[in-house]
Design an enzyme around this catalytic site. Structure first.
Site, PDB file in Angstrom:
ATOM      1  N   ASP A   1      -7.155  12.840  16.591  1.00  0.00           N
ATOM      2  CA  ASP A   1      -7.163  11.462  17.096  1.00  0.00           C
ATOM      3  C   ASP A   1      -8.297  11.297  18.107  1.00  0.00           C
ATOM      4  O   ASP A   1      -8.341  11.971  19.137  1.00  0.00           O
ATOM      5  CB  ASP A   1      -5.804  11.166  17.758  1.00  0.00           C
ATOM      6  CG  ASP A   1      -5.646   9.692  18.051  1.00  0.00           C
ATOM      7  OD1 ASP A   1      -6.396   9.177  18.905  1.00  0.00           O
ATOM      8  OD2 ASP A   1      -4.781   9.060  17.429  1.00  0.00           O
ATOM      9  N   CYS A   2      -9.190  10.353  17.807  1.00  0.00           N
ATOM     10  CA  CYS A   2     -10.385  10.179  18.638  1.00  0.00           C
ATOM     11  C   CYS A   2     -10.040   9.877  20.099  1.00  0.00           C
ATOM     12  O   CYS A   2     -10.705  10.369  21.013  1.00  0.00           O
ATOM     13  CB  CYS A   2     -11.234   9.058  18.024  1.00  0.00           C
ATOM     14  SG  CYS A   2     -12.829   8.892  18.776  1.00  0.00           S
TER      15      CYS A   2
ATOM     16  N   ASN B   1       0.875  -1.172   0.000  1.00  0.00           N
ATOM     17  CA  ASN B   1       0.000   0.000   0.000  1.00  0.00           C
ATOM     18  C   ASN B   1       0.913   1.223   0.000  1.00  0.00           C
ATOM     19  O   ASN B   1       1.410   1.645   1.036  1.00  0.00           O
ATOM     20  CB  ASN B   1      -0.878  -0.041   1.247  1.00  0.00           C
ATOM     21  CG  ASN B   1      -1.797   1.157   1.351  1.00  0.00           C
ATOM     22  OD1 ASN B   1      -1.732   2.076   0.531  1.00  0.00           O
ATOM     23  ND2 ASN B   1      -2.650   1.149   2.355  1.00  0.00           N
TER      24      ASN B   1
ATOM     25  N   GLY C   1     -14.620   2.718  14.912  1.00  0.00           N
ATOM     26  CA  GLY C   1     -15.735   1.772  14.976  1.00  0.00           C
ATOM     27  C   GLY C   1     -15.400   0.541  15.797  1.00  0.00           C
ATOM     28  O   GLY C   1     -16.267  -0.039  16.470  1.00  0.00           O
ATOM     29  N   GLU C   2     -14.127   0.136  15.761  1.00  0.00           N
ATOM     30  CA  GLU C   2     -13.732  -1.082  16.475  1.00  0.00           C
ATOM     31  C   GLU C   2     -13.421  -0.825  17.948  1.00  0.00           C
ATOM     32  O   GLU C   2     -13.347  -1.763  18.732  1.00  0.00           O
ATOM     33  CB  GLU C   2     -12.496  -1.701  15.795  1.00  0.00           C
ATOM     34  CG  GLU C   2     -12.812  -2.241  14.405  1.00  0.00           C
ATOM     35  CD  GLU C   2     -11.560  -2.566  13.584  1.00  0.00           C
ATOM     36  OE1 GLU C   2     -10.521  -2.891  14.180  1.00  0.00           O
ATOM     37  OE2 GLU C   2     -11.639  -2.481  12.347  1.00  0.00           O
ATOM     38  N   ASN C   3     -13.208   0.462  18.286  1.00  0.00           N
ATOM     39  CA  ASN C   3     -12.728   0.742  19.647  1.00  0.00           C
ATOM     40  C   ASN C   3     -13.517   1.744  20.472  1.00  0.00           C
ATOM     41  O   ASN C   3     -13.452   1.705  21.701  1.00  0.00           O
ATOM     42  CB  ASN C   3     -11.280   1.247  19.584  1.00  0.00           C
ATOM     43  CG  ASN C   3     -10.338   0.169  19.105  1.00  0.00           C
ATOM     44  OD1 ASN C   3     -10.123  -0.821  19.794  1.00  0.00           O
ATOM     45  ND2 ASN C   3      -9.798   0.338  17.901  1.00  0.00           N
TER      46      ASN C   3
ATOM     47  N   ARG D   1      -2.726  -2.076  -3.261  1.00  0.00           N
ATOM     48  CA  ARG D   1      -3.900  -1.238  -3.032  1.00  0.00           C
ATOM     49  C   ARG D   1      -3.807  -0.033  -3.981  1.00  0.00           C
ATOM     50  O   ARG D   1      -2.777   0.637  -4.051  1.00  0.00           O
ATOM     51  CB  ARG D   1      -3.915  -0.737  -1.597  1.00  0.00           C
ATOM     52  CG  ARG D   1      -5.081   0.173  -1.366  1.00  0.00           C
ATOM     53  CD  ARG D   1      -4.891   1.017  -0.144  1.00  0.00           C
ATOM     54  NE  ARG D   1      -6.074   1.837   0.054  1.00  0.00           N
ATOM     55  CZ  ARG D   1      -6.073   2.935   0.778  1.00  0.00           C
ATOM     56  NH1 ARG D   1      -4.977   3.327   1.371  1.00  0.00           N
ATOM     57  NH2 ARG D   1      -7.167   3.636   0.924  1.00  0.00           N
TER      58      ARG D   1
ATOM     59  N   GLY E   1     -12.310   5.388  10.334  1.00  0.00           N
ATOM     60  CA  GLY E   1     -10.872   5.519  10.593  1.00  0.00           C
ATOM     61  C   GLY E   1     -10.531   6.994  10.618  1.00  0.00           C
ATOM     62  O   GLY E   1     -11.380   7.817  10.986  1.00  0.00           O
TER      63      GLY E   1
END
Ligand code: ADP
Length: 408
Positions: A281-282, A10, A331-333, A89, A208
């Protein structure tokens, strides 16, 4: 005979993410990152067999970095011989690519034709392919496009309400991104929902640094929130997402800015960073919000509200709703954002299970709604690299097959 492995590349403008993957098991044999390319601080990081190796490579560009990757691979006993394909990618495949393709000189020309649609990404993707084809001339190289999965969208979803000629002559339309992630997550989600993929209706949020939401009906994208560029739609880390299009002109006039300077504000100084004023950054924003930092609290509130609005707005594209799926780093965290979004979507039949939501982080997968919830919300960690590896593996010993993947 040992399983063939795939090298997944990538190439971004100043970084290269790479991995060697077993396409059958998904095992990552080696992963790594070449970062800060073209600068004095350029370095490569390899993770292999539980060891982490950091290698300074001052002023390395794509070519020097890729050669260093190859050298490292060659130093690992037996590894190079097991690599049977390379998967790349590629961000933008325009309308030409509806699935993954074996790379030929002609394919390279078509990708080049899409450069104007993704000027920050495609030229770097192409340069990576060009170098890798020279380094591994004997291996099949496959291009896997972020846009391909969305080529199944109907015209009512991808045509903007602009003069139609702008679409015909200049390619101005919704393309959508994160397609490789959506393809993987929709397949996995159908399994978890106990539904055949070709008879399922889900909204998937890939959250993301860039974030988007897609309606996937019967395994095909029918609507998505990102557009001609990856800025449209919900709030991103540093990008604004959808705003009144006349703000461009207003800012240009009011602040005497060029289009590039306005774009810089909308792409690099907005989103979570712009609202919070402290970070894109969330995690950082959640920490600050927990300490009552008002603008961080507002950033999270706007993020969740706009996300809930977007998810709800995609339901008409499906006609029914079997599941809402969260993926990507946030979404995952982020149990906080997921809980807030699900609460706002209660009217659609989503009932949050707080215990499950709190437990489903750091790579965990599963439902975060109650067993009685009419609609299920799931967390599914994405795995774009595995999709790329599997598409590339498709072409091992089948060099005459032209395409694979979504809607090929
Ligand atoms: P990219 O789009 O660069 O691949 P990722 O999918 O890795 O990004 O997502 C990065 C985002 O995920 C960042 O905003 C980061 O703060 C967020 N994130 C990661 N872990 C957590 C966490 N535990 N809680 C909240 N947000 C998280």
């Amino acid at each position: 005979m040992s399983t063939p492995l795939v090298l997944v590349l990538n190439c971004g403008s100043s970084s290269i993410k790479f991995a060697i993957i077993n396409p059958q098991t998904g095992d990552e044999i080696l992963t790594g990152l070449a970062e800060r390319l073209f600068s004095n601080d350029a370095q490569l990081i390899f993770k292999h067999n539980g060891d982490k190796t950091v290698m300074a490579k001052p002023d390395a560009g794509h070519s020097a970095a890729l050669h260093a990757v190859v050298e490292f691979i060659q130093q690992q006993p037996g590894l190079a011989e097991q690599i049977k394909a390379v998967g790349h990618r590629v961000v933008h495949g325009g309308e030409h690519f509806r699935g993954s393709v074996l790379i030929t000189d002609e394919v390279m020309r078509y990708i080049d034709d899409c450069n104007h649609l993704a000027p920050l990404h495609n030229p770097a993707n192409l340069s990576g392919i060009d170098i890798a084809r020279k380094v591994f001339p004997q291996l099949p190289h496959t291009a896997v496009f972020d846009t391909a999965f969305h080529q199944s969208m109907p015209a009512k979803a991808f045509i903007y309400p602009l003069p139609y000629e702008l679409y015909i002559h200049h390619g101005v339309r919704r393309y959508g991104f994160h397609g490789t992630s959506y393809r993987y997550v929709s397949e996995q989600a159908a399994q978890d929902l106990n539904l055949p993929l070709d008879n399922s209706a889900m909204v998937i949020a890939h959250l993301g640094n860039g974030a988007s939401v897609t309606a996937v009906l019967d395994g095909k994208s029918v609507e998505t929130s990102m557009g001609m560029t990856p800025n449209e739609g919900i709030v991103h880390g540093t990008r604004s997402g959808s705003i009144d299009p006349s703000i461009h002109e207003y800012l240009a006039d009011r602040l005497e800015l060029s289009i590039q300077q306005v774009n810089d504000i909308l792409w690099k100084q907005s989103g979570l960073l712009g609202i919070s004023g402290i970070s894109n950054d969330c995690r950082t924003i959640e920490d600050a919000a927990a300490r009552d930092h008002e603008r961080s609290k507002l950033a999270l509130e706007i993020y969740s509200y706009r996300l809930a609005r977007m998810i709800a707005s995609l339901v008409p594209a499906l006609g029914r709703l079997d599941g809402v799926i969260f993926t990507g780093g946030i979404g995952e965290n982020s149990e906080l954002i997921r809980a807030d979004v699900i609460r706002q979507l209660g009217f659609l039949g989503l009932q949050l299970d707080e215990g499950r939501n709190t437990a489903t982080i750091r790579g965990a997968r599963g439902p975060i709604t109650t067993d009685n919830s009419p609609v299920t919300a799931l967390v599914i960690p994405t795995n774009e690299e595995l999709m790329i590896a599997q598409d590339a593996a498709h072409f091992i010993d089948q060099p005459t097959l032209a395409t694979t993947g979504a809607a090929a």
